[in-house]
Write a protein that holds these residues in place. Structure first.
Motif, mmCIF file in Angstrom:
data_model
loop_
_atom_site.group_PDB
_atom_site.id
_atom_site.type_symbol
_atom_site.label_atom_id
_atom_site.label_comp_id
_atom_site.label_asym_id
_atom_site.label_seq_id
_atom_site.Cartn_x
_atom_site.Cartn_y
_atom_site.Cartn_z
ATOM 1 N N ILE A 23 4.170 -3.262 44.161
ATOM 2 C CA ILE A 23 3.482 -4.119 43.174
ATOM 3 C C ILE A 23 1.981 -3.939 43.423
ATOM 4 N N LEU A 62 11.055 -9.210 42.781
ATOM 5 C CA LEU A 62 11.277 -9.905 44.056
ATOM 6 C C LEU A 62 12.720 -10.389 44.183
ATOM 7 N N TYR A 87 2.565 -15.351 48.915
ATOM 8 C CA TYR A 87 3.724 -15.823 48.156
ATOM 9 C C TYR A 87 4.859 -14.781 48.215
ATOM 10 N N ALA A 95 3.023 -11.164 36.099
ATOM 11 C CA ALA A 95 3.655 -11.896 37.208
ATOM 12 C C ALA A 95 5.159 -12.108 37.013
ATOM 13 N N SER A 121 -0.599 -2.992 37.957
ATOM 14 C CA SER A 121 -1.142 -4.258 37.473
ATOM 15 C C SER A 121 -1.084 -4.263 35.951
ATOM 16 N N GLY A 176 -10.707 -9.506 50.789
ATOM 17 C CA GLY A 176 -11.658 -9.521 51.903
ATOM 18 C C GLY A 176 -12.878 -10.350 51.573
HETATM 19 P P1 NAD Z 1 -3.196 -10.229 41.989
HETATM 20 O O1 NAD Z 1 -2.683 -10.816 43.252
HETATM 21 O O2 NAD Z 1 -3.592 -11.143 40.894
HETATM 22 O O3 NAD Z 1 -2.113 -9.239 41.344
HETATM 23 C C1 NAD Z 1 -1.626 -8.122 42.036
HETATM 24 C C2 NAD Z 1 -0.285 -7.725 41.487
HETATM 25 O O4 NAD Z 1 0.657 -8.773 41.743
HETATM 26 C C3 NAD Z 1 -0.257 -7.477 39.973
HETATM 27 O O5 NAD Z 1 0.539 -6.350 39.717
HETATM 28 C C4 NAD Z 1 0.395 -8.763 39.450
HETATM 29 O O6 NAD Z 1 1.047 -8.580 38.212
HETATM 30 C C5 NAD Z 1 1.380 -9.067 40.557
HETATM 31 N N1 NAD Z 1 1.813 -10.468 40.634
HETATM 32 C C6 NAD Z 1 1.070 -11.575 40.338
HETATM 33 N N2 NAD Z 1 1.820 -12.684 40.553
HETATM 34 C C7 NAD Z 1 3.042 -12.260 40.982
HETATM 35 C C8 NAD Z 1 4.243 -12.931 41.361
HETATM 36 N N3 NAD Z 1 4.345 -14.256 41.333
HETATM 37 N N4 NAD Z 1 5.286 -12.180 41.762
HETATM 38 C C9 NAD Z 1 5.196 -10.837 41.819
HETATM 39 N N5 NAD Z 1 4.112 -10.155 41.448
HETATM 40 C C10 NAD Z 1 3.040 -10.847 41.035
HETATM 41 O O7 NAD Z 1 -4.411 -9.276 42.402
HETATM 42 P P2 NAD Z 1 -5.338 -8.373 41.466
HETATM 43 O O8 NAD Z 1 -6.255 -9.250 40.686
HETATM 44 O O9 NAD Z 1 -4.527 -7.361 40.757
HETATM 45 O O10 NAD Z 1 -6.192 -7.584 42.565
HETATM 46 C C11 NAD Z 1 -7.364 -8.077 43.140
HETATM 47 C C12 NAD Z 1 -7.107 -8.419 44.595
HETATM 48 O O11 NAD Z 1 -6.553 -7.291 45.265
HETATM 49 C C13 NAD Z 1 -8.390 -8.742 45.354
HETATM 50 O O12 NAD Z 1 -8.159 -9.849 46.191
HETATM 51 C C14 NAD Z 1 -8.626 -7.485 46.173
HETATM 52 O O13 NAD Z 1 -9.409 -7.684 47.335
HETATM 53 C C15 NAD Z 1 -7.235 -7.053 46.490
HETATM 54 N N6 NAD Z 1 -7.166 -5.632 46.827
HETATM 55 C C16 NAD Z 1 -6.946 -5.276 48.134
HETATM 56 C C17 NAD Z 1 -6.902 -3.947 48.502
HETATM 57 C C18 NAD Z 1 -6.699 -3.521 49.930
HETATM 58 O O14 NAD Z 1 -6.526 -2.339 50.148
HETATM 59 N N7 NAD Z 1 -6.720 -4.407 50.908
HETATM 60 C C19 NAD Z 1 -7.099 -2.963 47.539
HETATM 61 C C20 NAD Z 1 -7.309 -3.342 46.212
HETATM 62 C C21 NAD Z 1 -7.339 -4.691 45.878
#
Ligand code: NAD
Length: 444
Positions: A126, A193, A211, A186, A155, A229
């Motif tokens: 995901i 999941l 979560y 989501a 995403s 971060g």
């Molecule tokens: P997000 O958590 O909103 O969504 C990420 C993914 O999770 C999406 O595909 C979304 O559809 C899915 N999702 C959302 N709710 C869900 C649920 N209840 N069940 C299952 N899947 C669900 O994050 P985002 O806005 O896409 O990304 C930004 C975040 O990602 C920032 O916090 C950033 O720092 C982090 N990030 C981290 C890295 C790393 O390598 N550490 C890299 C890129 C981004």
């Protein structure tokens, strides 16, 4: 699902989310696909993924245009992302055989002891939108090379790019059932999941990652989390050329509009060089040209709230700070000084073009402030005394230390967050072994 171009707010496409029965059907296909794909020798999997490496080059313009249209980054930054993705892929092509091959570790009397690796099975990925190609490749390439089949949910803000990756992988010879894109937000993630996948690898926010870890805990399968971060950067009083440092820090804060997990999110500057740094930094930031859009429309208000909160608590605004009235979703590069950790901009992930800069009196004060966070992805120190920088960073809790650089990722090094920044590692040999299970063999 409406696909919106964040640069102008216009709809570019409309596609259907996968229904729950369709997600289940895709899972069944991926499950059936495991025996065929794991039966393909690693050498042949490498040949197929090498074709994908070439395909990313051959389709670079189309892919870059698609990526830019749905996430809003400047075209050159999309091209940079594709080039970076190919470099990562090359690392996996060059090093997977070394790590995944059978290793005869010892002969004990007349017993040969060997270590080999089995795929996990069906891997669920995901993913996030900010660097969809880079963060995707961290997972699905080593997962496929390790013999897994992959259910990949890009995403909802990077769906077209995800679907294009799926088409390219299939064209290059990855079987239809070995890599399957799952489309939706989501609710579709929730359906994934519910399935009995053999590993869950997530890139995204801390809140969703935590979560997901709880939701799949009972399955007792590997979970990898690459999360957010609040990465700090400290400029000591020993820097040779403050203008060069200011330029590098501006790049670290504002590249990809600050929408990078490892973007610089907090800057601390030693009082002896503070004013000099601020002058050079603000001039750099004012000179930034093509900044691109904010990918998620709702995030524009979030950025404004962080800025307003800081100003209400006494911060000084040196540039930016007001939502742009251009069509689409935009926010100007914003610099705040006189900030402290009671302000949201210094404590919660910003993930946008807003930075707070704080004056410090000593290394000890800088270290204390750098560690004042739940996150632990990266931390940077600028100093012409590298030993001093290294000693400071050893006291800062982060998975990556940058000395005289920032906001960079190497496929040769593990990408690994601590605390709220995540669990496990991608990239490096650890990120090859993350998608397989060890098997010990005693052969007499
Ligand atoms: P997000 O958590 O909103 O969504 C990420 C993914 O999770 C999406 O595909 C979304 O559809 C899915 N999702 C959302 N709710 C869900 C649920 N209840 N069940 C299952 N899947 C669900 O994050 P985002 O806005 O896409 O990304 C930004 C975040 O990602 C920032 O916090 C950033 O720092 C982090 N990030 C981290 C890295 C790393 O390598 N550490 C890299 C890129 C981004």
């Amino acid at each position: 699902m409406k696909i919106i171009n964040p640069s102008n707010g216009k709809m570019i496409d409309e596609i259907n989310d996968d229904t729950v029965p369709l997600v289940q059907e895709k899972y069944q296909r991926a499950r059936r696909g495991t025996s065929e794909w794991k039966g393909v020798p690693l050498k042949e999997r490498l040949v197929i993924l090498k074709k994908f490496h070439q395909a990313l080059e051959d389709h670079r313009d189309e892919l870059a245009a698609t990526l830019t249209s749905e996430v809003g980054k400047p075209l050159q930054e999309s091209i940079n992302e594709i080039n970076g993705a190919r470099a990562r892929l090359q690392y996996f092509l060059d090093h997977s055989e070394t790590w995944l091959g059978e290793n005869k570790v010892r002969t004990d009397g007349n017993t040969q002891e060997s270590l080999c690796f089995d795929p996990l099975g069906v891997v669920c990925n995901i993913s996030a939108w900010n660097y969809p190609l880079l963060v995707g490749i961290n997972v699905y390439v080593p997962a496929l090379l390790g013999g897994n089949t992959v259910l990949y949910k890009p995403s909802e803000y990077a769906t077209l790019t995800g679907l294009m990756v799926e088409r390219l992988l299939h064209t290059c010879g990855v079987p239809q059932d070995a890599f399957i894109a799952v489309v939706g937000a989501a609710a579709v993630g929730e359906a994934l999941l519910d399935l009995p996948c053999d590993g869950y690898f997530f890139t995204g926010s801390f809140k969703t990652g935590q979560y997901i870890a709880k939701r799949v805990a009972d399955k007792l399968v590997p979970v990898g989390l690459e999360l957010g971060g609040k990465d700090p950067l400290y400029v000591t009083d020993e820097v040779e050329d403050i203008s060069l440092v200011a330029a590098a820090v501006a790049e670290g804060c504002f590249y990809n509009n600050g929408q990078s997990c490892c973007a610089v999110e907090r800057v601390y500057v030693h009082e002896k060089v503070y004013q000099h740094f601020i002058d050079a930094f603000v001039s750099e930031v004012k000179g930034l040209t093509e900044q691109g859009a904010i990918t998620r429309s709702v995030h524009v208000n979030f950025l404004q709230e962080q800025v307003d909160d800081a100003i209400a608590k006494g911060a000084k605004l040196l540039c930016g700070g007001k939502v742009s009235d251009k069509p689409g979703f935009h926010y100007p590069a914003t610099v705040l000084t006189h900030v402290d950790h009671s302000m949201r901009v210094m404590s919660e992930e910003t993930f946008g073009p807003v930075i707070g800069v704080m004056k410090v009196k000593s290394d000890e004060e800088a270290i204390k402030l750098m560690n004042d966070t739940e996150y632990g992805l990266t931390a940077a120190v600028y100093s012409s005394d590298r030993a001093r920088a290294r000693a400071i960073l050893e006291l800062v809790n982060s998975g990556t230390s940058y000395i005289n650089c920032c906001d960079r990722v190497s496929p040769y090094l593990p990408w690994s967050g601590r605390g709220h920044s995540g669990l496990g590692s991608t990239l490096s040999y650890l990120g090859i072994l993350a998608f397989v299970r060890p098997r010990g063999i005693h052969l007499r």
